[in-house]
Design an enzyme around this catalytic site. Structure first.
Site: not given
Length: 164
Positions: A8, A14, A122
């Site tokens: 990420c 994440r 996100d």
């Protein structure tokens, strides 16, 4: 041993969430010891813990702790050591393919594992419920896409073995 790297942006939400969920699933399916599963970030500051809401979410939903997690950035050496690289956003995927073209065949958007072309949003700075929603979304993708993940990781592992 198949290996998967989740990527990420900052490696605090994440990607550590995806790697923890995937490791939990592999353990649940009794194949965890056969896999290497880690995470990194495109623009990660080195050494940060996972976001507090990630820890809370994983503890609550999966009874998993990632208190040992520390963020790290992608590098040629790190990426080269993985058979499959799964990104959360198209921008992550494109950046890795441009910067490391020799690894492009290993890099996929995570939702491609279930035949989709969407990004994982996100959750940073959002309420805990959004982190839980993200975790459930990742869980579903990793469950439904496991066969594709396995096949791609094993295919690239075999290719890497042949090059040695």
């Amino acid at each position: 041993m198949p290996s998967v790297l989740f990527v990420c942006t900052a490696n605090i939400c994440r990607s550590p969430m995806a790697s923890a969920i995937f490791r939990a699933k592999l353990t649940q399916w009794e194949i965890g010891e056969d896999w290497r599963v880690e995470s990194a970030g495109i623009r990660a500051m080195e050494g940060l813990p996972a976001a507090q809401n990630v820890e809370l979410t994983l503890s609550y939903l999966y009874k998993v702790s990632i208190s040992e997690h520390r963020s790290r950035s992608v590098s040629q050496e790190l990426l080269s050591s993985f058979d499959l690289i799964l990104t959360m956003e198209k921008g992550h995927q494109e950046a890795l393919k441009v910067e490391y073209p020799q690894l492009a065949e290993r890099v996929f958007l995570i939702t491609e594992m279930v035949g989709e072309d969407k990004e994982i949003e996100d959750p940073i700075g959002r309420p805990l419920a959004i982190f839980q929603k993200t975790a459930r979304e990742l869980d579903q993708i990793l469950t439904d896409g496991f066969e594709n993940i396995r096949q791609l990781a094993e295919k690239n592992a075999n290719r890497s073995d042949l090059q040695k």
